[in-house]
Design an enzyme around this catalytic site. Structure first.
Site, PDB file in Angstrom:
ATOM      1  N   ASP A  36       0.828  -1.203   0.000  1.00  0.00           N
ATOM      2  CA  ASP A  36       0.000   0.000   0.000  1.00  0.00           C
ATOM      3  C   ASP A  36       0.869   1.262   0.000  1.00  0.00           C
ATOM      4  OD1 ASP A  36      -2.370  -1.713   0.442  1.00  0.00           O
ATOM      5  OD2 ASP A  36      -1.496  -1.966   2.428  1.00  0.00           O
ATOM      6  N   HIS A  64      -4.503  -3.341   6.555  1.00  0.00           N
ATOM      7  CA  HIS A  64      -4.312  -3.651   5.130  1.00  0.00           C
ATOM      8  C   HIS A  64      -5.671  -4.060   4.573  1.00  0.00           C
ATOM      9  CE1 HIS A  64      -2.593  -5.002   1.412  1.00  0.00           C
ATOM     10  NE2 HIS A  64      -3.005  -6.249   1.619  1.00  0.00           N
TER      11      HIS A  64
END
Length: 212
Positions: A36, A64
């Site tokens: 990410d 996440h």
């Protein structure tokens, strides 16, 4: 020896793994939010027309998952040899607070929809980046995002969660929080939302394991 978790739900899996191995320090467990982090850097680089290497100090806060908060309030980007704040360089607050965030949050799903396959190569690159920083440390003046155990004292996040924070790592394979970053109201709301999701995941996992 550090332990790493990359399988989803990565944060809660990592937390449960740490609880299942109580003789190993909780600080030795970490989960992958570097994918990410790398995606956030790439989106900023594409927007400005530089390379991802020219962007540093993005932050992924929290889980996440689609509640993660990609934060560039403290990020810098090199433009024509000079580092600028991302907000100054992009000059579009609406994009940074809307499309940028949702694009990073939903990037995994968008890749699967487009390719019918997961972004395995990007994930592999992120794992390598994560492990490299554990072994060799972070460059001077830079920090990265990593899911680590919260202590209840950093940025108002409840303790005993594996939560993605900005961290710096040293060559002795230890990490520490980047402390003292100012958090505005917009960021606070996003950070608390993803912490709430992680708390709920933790409670569900603990309940399931207690009855299994």
């Amino acid at each position: 020896m550090p332990r790493r978790e990359v399988g989803n739900p990565a944060n809660t899996n990592c937390l449960i793994a740490s609880k299942s191995a109580p003789t190993i320090p909780k600080e030795n467990f970490s989960c992958l939010t570097r994918l990410d982090h790398n995606r956030a850097k790439a989106q900023i680089a594409l927007r400005i027309g530089v390379t991802a290497k020219d962007v540093k100090n993005c932050i992924i806060w929290g889980n996440h998952s689609s509640t993660q908060y990609p934060d560039v309030n403290h990020a810098k980007v090199k433009v024509q040899g000079k580092y600028l704040g991302v907000y100054e360089a992009v000059k579009n607050d609406h994009w940074l607070k809307e499309d940028f965030i949702t694009t990073v949050q939903q990037r995994g799903g968008a890749v699967i929809k487009a390719r019918k396959l997961s972004s395995a190569m990007s994930a592999a690159k992120a794992i390598c980046d994560h492990v490299r920083n554990i072994w060799f440390g972070t460059p001077e003046g830079e920090f990265v995002s990593m899911g680590v155990i919260s202590d209840g004292n950093s940025y108002g996040i409840p303790d005993d969660l594996i939560y993605s924070f900005p961290v710096v790592l040293s060559k002795d394979k230890t990490w520490k929080f980047v402390e003292g970053l100012p958090i505005n109201d917009f960021s606070r709301e996003k950070m608390d939302l993803t912490a709430k999701e992680l708390t709920e995941e933790k409670e569900a996992a603990v309940e399931y394991l207690s009855t299994a």
